[in-house]
Motif scaffolding. Sequence first.
Motif, mmCIF file in Angstrom:
data_model
loop_
_atom_site.group_PDB
_atom_site.id
_atom_site.type_symbol
_atom_site.label_atom_id
_atom_site.label_comp_id
_atom_site.label_asym_id
_atom_site.label_seq_id
_atom_site.Cartn_x
_atom_site.Cartn_y
_atom_site.Cartn_z
ATOM 1 N N PRO A 166 39.224 42.945 32.379
ATOM 2 C CA PRO A 166 38.456 42.680 33.602
ATOM 3 C C PRO A 166 37.265 43.619 33.781
ATOM 4 C CG PRO A 166 40.754 43.178 34.135
ATOM 5 C CD PRO A 166 40.606 43.283 32.656
ATOM 6 N N GLU A 167 37.356 44.826 33.264
ATOM 7 C CA GLU A 167 36.291 45.824 33.432
ATOM 8 C C GLU A 167 35.207 45.719 32.368
ATOM 9 O OE1 GLU A 167 36.339 47.723 36.175
ATOM 10 O OE2 GLU A 167 38.203 46.683 36.671
ATOM 11 N N ALA A 168 35.488 45.055 31.266
ATOM 12 C CA ALA A 168 34.525 44.964 30.167
ATOM 13 C C ALA A 168 33.392 44.009 30.518
ATOM 14 C CB ALA A 168 35.227 44.485 28.900
ATOM 15 N N VAL A 169 32.250 44.200 29.863
ATOM 16 C CA VAL A 169 31.095 43.327 30.029
ATOM 17 C C VAL A 169 30.937 42.512 28.750
ATOM 18 C CG1 VAL A 169 28.597 43.239 30.365
ATOM 19 C CG2 VAL A 169 29.970 44.911 31.625
ATOM 20 N N TYR A 170 30.764 41.206 28.914
ATOM 21 C CA TYR A 170 30.631 40.276 27.794
ATOM 22 C C TYR A 170 29.248 39.640 27.852
ATOM 23 C CZ TYR A 170 35.662 40.853 27.485
ATOM 24 O OH TYR A 170 36.924 41.382 27.358
ATOM 25 N N LYS A 171 28.597 39.554 26.691
ATOM 26 C CA LYS A 171 27.236 39.028 26.619
ATOM 27 C C LYS A 171 27.216 37.786 25.735
ATOM 28 C CE LYS A 171 24.119 41.401 24.361
ATOM 29 N NZ LYS A 171 23.116 42.392 23.947
ATOM 30 N N ASP A 172 26.480 36.752 26.189
ATOM 31 C CA ASP A 172 26.359 35.530 25.383
ATOM 32 C C ASP A 172 25.089 35.587 24.533
ATOM 33 O OD1 ASP A 172 24.193 34.736 26.992
ATOM 34 O OD2 ASP A 172 25.390 33.324 28.150
ATOM 35 N N ALA A 173 24.824 34.533 23.767
ATOM 36 C CA ALA A 173 23.676 34.494 22.849
ATOM 37 C C ALA A 173 22.340 34.569 23.580
ATOM 38 C CB ALA A 173 23.743 33.233 22.004
ATOM 39 N N ASP A 174 22.312 34.173 24.852
ATOM 40 C CA ASP A 174 21.079 34.235 25.646
ATOM 41 C C ASP A 174 20.890 35.585 26.330
ATOM 42 O OD1 ASP A 174 20.408 31.594 25.005
ATOM 43 O OD2 ASP A 174 21.618 30.828 26.669
ATOM 44 N N GLY A 175 21.857 36.490 26.138
ATOM 45 C CA GLY A 175 21.765 37.814 26.750
ATOM 46 C C GLY A 175 22.356 37.901 28.143
ATOM 47 N N LEU A 176 22.934 36.799 28.644
ATOM 48 C CA LEU A 176 23.549 36.808 29.970
ATOM 49 C C LEU A 176 24.828 37.647 29.910
ATOM 50 C CD1 LEU A 176 23.502 35.769 32.876
ATOM 51 C CD2 LEU A 176 24.745 33.755 32.091
ATOM 52 N N ARG A 177 24.943 38.591 30.844
ATOM 53 C CA ARG A 177 26.070 39.521 30.869
ATOM 54 C C ARG A 177 26.970 39.210 32.056
ATOM 55 N NH1 ARG A 177 24.244 44.516 32.174
ATOM 56 N NH2 ARG A 177 25.783 45.622 30.946
ATOM 57 N N ARG A 178 28.299 39.207 31.802
ATOM 58 C CA ARG A 178 29.281 38.994 32.856
ATOM 59 C C ARG A 178 30.505 39.860 32.566
ATOM 60 N NH1 ARG A 178 27.936 33.110 31.359
ATOM 61 N NH2 ARG A 178 27.980 34.325 29.490
ATOM 62 N N THR A 179 31.193 40.256 33.619
ATOM 63 C CA THR A 179 32.417 41.024 33.421
ATOM 64 C C THR A 179 33.563 40.085 33.050
ATOM 65 O OG1 THR A 179 33.130 40.846 35.722
ATOM 66 C CG2 THR A 179 31.722 42.756 35.139
ATOM 67 N N GLY A 180 34.583 40.660 32.451
ATOM 68 C CA GLY A 180 35.779 39.882 32.162
ATOM 69 C C GLY A 180 36.375 39.317 33.433
ATOM 70 N N GLN A 181 36.336 40.090 34.510
ATOM 71 C CA GLN A 181 36.862 39.620 35.796
ATOM 72 C C GLN A 181 36.106 38.383 36.269
ATOM 73 O OE1 GLN A 181 39.582 40.959 37.392
ATOM 74 N NE2 GLN A 181 39.436 39.152 38.673
ATOM 75 N N ALA A 182 34.779 38.400 36.164
ATOM 76 C CA ALA A 182 33.975 37.248 36.589
ATOM 77 C C ALA A 182 34.289 36.019 35.744
ATOM 78 C CB ALA A 182 32.488 37.585 36.496
ATOM 79 N N LEU A 183 34.460 36.211 34.436
ATOM 80 C CA LEU A 183 34.751 35.087 33.542
ATOM 81 C C LEU A 183 36.141 34.507 33.787
ATOM 82 C CD1 LEU A 183 33.162 36.610 30.340
ATOM 83 C CD2 LEU A 183 32.376 34.529 31.515
ATOM 84 N N ARG A 227 31.681 41.477 23.361
ATOM 85 C CA ARG A 227 31.985 42.546 24.307
ATOM 86 C C ARG A 227 31.028 43.699 24.050
ATOM 87 N NH1 ARG A 227 37.891 45.077 25.586
ATOM 88 N NH2 ARG A 227 37.185 46.867 26.782
ATOM 89 N N GLU A 228 30.400 44.175 25.128
ATOM 90 C CA GLU A 228 29.486 45.312 24.983
ATOM 91 C C GLU A 228 30.274 46.570 24.737
ATOM 92 O OE1 GLU A 228 26.772 45.563 28.284
ATOM 93 O OE2 GLU A 228 25.582 43.892 27.500
ATOM 94 N N LYS A 229 29.728 47.393 23.886
ATOM 95 C CA LYS A 229 30.356 48.688 23.584
ATOM 96 C C LYS A 229 30.123 49.633 24.763
ATOM 97 C CE LYS A 229 31.101 47.597 19.212
ATOM 98 N NZ LYS A 229 32.013 46.518 19.106
#
Length: 171
Positions: A127-144, A167-169
């Motif tokens: 939930p705390e991690a940030v995930y980025k898609d191919a377009d650069g859109l960033r969302r947290t695991g919680q949001a997803l 997942r962003e480092k």
Amino acid sequence: LIQYGTSFFYPPDTVGSHVSASPNHQTGRRTSLETRAAAAMPGTFGYELDPETLDDLEREEIRGMNQLYRDLQPLIFHGQYDRLTSPDQGMALWEISDDNRVLVQGLVYETEPNALRRRVRLRGLDPEAVYKDADGLRRTGQALMTGGLLLPVTSGTDAPVTVILEREKTQ
């Protein structure tokens, strides 16, 4: 979708899944190469068709699909597999994730005109991690997992969906 039922009993690395010829020799049904590849991706992924019947564009598509599969195979074979929807919901979507990547893939059976884009809630992410898609859109695991992932726009029938999140480092 045969893979949907099979996924209840067998992990992806034990499922022989193939891109077949179109039109299908049993049903006569025509589907795009991209659709057939998306359906076959969560498994051992192969081809069950005569390559001599393919044109240059299709051969190039297959090269790209093979590269994508080679890149995703460790995730597919060793990641956590979750069914996100069932075929009776008008789409069959699955998620395969590990500590670094998330693959959301499947088929939307029929795109409805003037419909809002579909959203699907992911599972098992940090939930705390940030995930980025191919377009650069960033969302947290919680949001997803709570608000969901907005699926790409689809058209036609049996529209393939493939979304890869990294997942962003953390520093």
